[in-house]
Design an enzyme around this catalytic site. Structure first.
Site, PDB file in Angstrom:
ATOM      1  N   GLY A  47     -56.537 -38.623 -14.815  1.00 37.36           N
ATOM      2  CA  GLY A  47     -57.938 -38.398 -15.154  1.00 37.36           C
ATOM      3  C   GLY A  47     -58.817 -38.180 -13.936  1.00 37.36           C
ATOM      4  N   HIS A  48     -60.060 -37.863 -14.178  1.00 42.16           N
ATOM      5  CA  HIS A  48     -60.975 -37.555 -13.077  1.00 42.16           C
ATOM      6  C   HIS A  48     -61.266 -38.765 -12.208  1.00 42.16           C
ATOM      7  CE1 HIS A  48     -64.613 -37.944 -16.085  1.00 42.16           C
ATOM      8  NE2 HIS A  48     -63.774 -38.917 -16.216  1.00 42.16           N
ATOM      9  N   ASN A  49     -61.383 -38.492 -10.912  1.00 49.73           N
ATOM     10  CA  ASN A  49     -61.760 -39.511  -9.925  1.00 49.73           C
ATOM     11  C   ASN A  49     -60.720 -40.598  -9.725  1.00 49.73           C
ATOM     12  OD1 ASN A  49     -64.713 -38.657 -11.285  1.00 49.73           O
ATOM     13  ND2 ASN A  49     -64.508 -38.590  -9.067  1.00 49.73           N
TER      14      ASN A  49
END
Lengths: 347, 347, 347
Positions: free
Chosen positions: A241-243
């Site tokens: 997922g993001h980050n």
């Protein structure tokens, strides 16, 4: 002796082992598994599970650890770490597929893309504006690299890899087919029963010597970047997922999902199909067993599990019924304790 | 002040907040995270978990909720829903990548395909016979659209999306790379130890404003269609079986699998890696926690879970042993109760 | 009566059923679901779950099993296995999409590739050196076939399938979009805190009549091959590790992961999102329930489960607390037993 052949003694010397029970001049032509090895082959034995196969192998020589020095009478190389020794020998016998130099006529390289010397771009690739590909990198057929993508030197993208605009991949990395780097993270703000998309303005930065398995996806960050540090190994069909940040040399098996903003330490090992929730911190050197669900941060190295092994269905149905019954059991225990205390007091 | 810059007071006014502790004329140049913000940036604080980062931020201004009005002394916008406010500001500062107008010379558009005005078709796309693409839609490089596919106005397909023949996608939808819409559902009838394929004659219909993450797959129906209603948000690597229906504005996180013929209500939230069995009905506004396995229909809104959190391995081994032991424990309880009753009666 | 239409009596005779409650001359124009069938359609009823839909159907005829002979008064075909009968009728009414003969001008077929008569190669495919495609096979747009790949006669690859060098696919197989066959297995030897890649020198061999769902990945073997035997059916987003062998006619639902070197018997059924560990042996005719984690070999046919069904969150929290409490409960039981025995002895 062809260039491909090696003497047993030379292999032992080269990678640090001792020839036992055989002639150091024995010529080794190939490497093969215990089961399929033939005369001229070397094989390896690194797990007691395969003792029967060792007994039946037709290999000319075997790589074994010190603890298995006498597990066979075949000519053998005794070494400290037979699996590592096998890896080194296998690399010796492996044919790298030759790269086609240059850019295939059918590839679409848009204005402003920069290809360093020795880059190979396969048929039907798209390299968008201002993308930059480092020296000696090999871009397989049908890869799609967005604007301003950067690929380090000596990196290989197999057929059909997609990298969104602005993402960066380090040196000597390997990305397998179907990998998608830099798609939007899953970010929406709820408003009046609908979802307002949060633009995903970060990027993805992937370090040197990273390998990424087929159909794995790594989302771009919302504001900051998603980061995969050097030496990380990702198997197939992993979702990141993001980050997320994954520390150096962590290895993650297939089908794992890692939700947004989670930070995983270095030198971790995550088993297949584990699921790691969002906004967590996992310490260095954590081992998560396959199939385990991680819902809280883990702040100490060690092995973590939450998997119940498969059970015959009838037995399992009773266990699940018992689970639903635990509170009543606890209540019955409490009652018994009270009644027993009364009896004891009456004595 | 460039076109990109906005005054703090203007942001507050535009999206409904109050400037506190600072000058409404402060110029905001960018949006950034608490951790990476610099002078000239606005950031946001929407979760107590990040209190330390708030204390250390170098941002020039912060978006906060009413409950965090005094959590910082920085210039701030106090608003009702700081996450939503952040989303709106981020959209203001986000650069949409410019579309290339027209059809790239390398794209293959077969006879009878219909492209509305303003459609952009990237390099190396294949648009098959009788496909129809709505006004202003952007088809990224390497997309494959089968015969009779319909794409609504203003929809974006990123690089490498595949849509099988006859499937329909609504307006303003976004599909990320590697998405496959309309592959055959998994349907076979057993016969004499083999499997006879059931032709998958339905299609897929996807509503307006749907977003679909990278490498997600949505199978076509067997007889009727698979339906994704408007406003649904699907993360990466989701698998949706044939004849599933997902209600409007439901959001589903990555790695979820939904087996065939299941109907999910609207406004649901399904956590990552949840697994939802086939032929079920899930009510509106149901929340399924990540990693949960749903094997029965759910007829009431609420939160449902079945996940056991990761545990240190040694402790977990004892728990699993206990689980296998539950029936004996129950038996011992019963016996104790009987014996105690006898003692009590004898008094 | 068009070529597409069939009389009810002809269907019954052709596939082995009995016309009940209707005219054998009734003309059947289409096949449809209970819910969407109209006049002129035949539908089928194979599960009591859909009794309400049977009551409301507007179909002209229904396929039912002997046990449901009187479940409707509509004209019907009574047969032994209504689901199998439905499959056969559906195949009769299904339009195969016509193949485009020949090689599309935009496809890149490299020197030495061999295409048998009647092969269809779609736009923007890449067929590398020495690949061989069998008679009548259909290669969809954007497929990438590596060097020395072999595809049997009559096989279909949908758009965007990738097959790495040296892999072999049998006759009459079907591979859906996004499938990746032959990427490297996940093999590294740890050394000094890093990972040394083990070259993946085996291949993938896929038997006849295998079907593989969208975005499924099958890794090549390390030394020996990964093998999928004939008649195996794989759903979408399955991950199959290196050196796995799957026995003939086994069916595996979506999102399943199978770790390396595991051998699965023939005629097995693996439910969606099950996770099967590495180096295991699963017997023939084993059924693994969806979501189940298999960590040990299974040596007897039967059904195996380890899934806890979703539960309302509040109730589940108490169950998890109880789980953590099991050892104390067991301890309390032991204590009670001791105290009770003392009381009994004192009598």
């Amino acid at each position: 002796m062809t260039q491909r052949e090696h003497r047993l003694g030379d292999l032992a010397e080269r990678f640090g082992g001792e020839v036992v029970g055989g002639d150091a001049n024995l010529v080794i032509k190939r490497i093969a598994s215990l089961r399929s090895a033939q005369s001229g082959d070397i094989t390896f034995f690194s797990h007691g599970r395969y003792r029967d196969e060792l007994a039946g192998t037709r290999a000319s020589a075997v790589i074994v650890g010190a603890d298995a020095r006498d597990a066979t009478t075949l000519p053998r190389i005794v070494c400290q770490d037979p699996y590592l020794f096998f890896a080194k020998v296998a690399r010796l016998y492996h044919d790298e597929e030759a790269a086609r130099p240059g850019v295939h006529a059918s590839a679409v390289v848009l204005p402003g893309a920069r290809l360093a010397p020795g880059v190979s771009v396969g048929p039907l690739c798209v390299i968008e504006e201002e993308a930059a590909i480092g020296a000696g990198s090999r871009i397989g057929p049908g890869c799609m690299l967005g604007r301003r993508v950067k690929i380090g030197d000596g990196t290989q993208l197999h057929a059909g890899v997609t990298v969104y605009a602005g993402c960066e991949i380090g040196e000597r990395a390997t990305l397998h087919s179907g990998v998608v780097v830099g798609a939007d993270g899953f970010g929406y703000a709820p408003t009046a029963g609908k979802w307002l998309k949060i633009p995903q303005m970060g990027s993805v930065r992937i370090g040197a010597d990273v390998e990424i398995g087929a159909n794995t996806t790594i989302d771009r960050g919302a504001l900051d970047d998603t980061v995969i540090e050097e030496g990380v190994k990702l198997d197939n069909q992993i979702q990141i997922g993001h980050n997320v940040r994954i520390g150096a040399n962590t290895a993650i098996a297939g089908c794992v999902g890692i939700a947004g903003s989670t930070r995983i330490g270095s030198h971790c090992m995550i088993g297949g199909a584990a699921m790691i929730g969002g906004h967590l911190t996992i310490a260095d050197r954590v081992i998560v067993a396959g199939g385990t669900v991680v819902t809280k941060s883990i702040d100490a190295a060690g092995t973590y599990v939450s998997v119940i092994p498969a059970t015959p269905a009838r037995e399992w149905r009773r266990t699940v019924a018992m689970l639903r019954n635990l509170e009543r059991m606890s209540e019955r225990l409490r009652l018994l304790e009270r009644r027993l205390a009364e009896l004891e007091n009456e004595k």
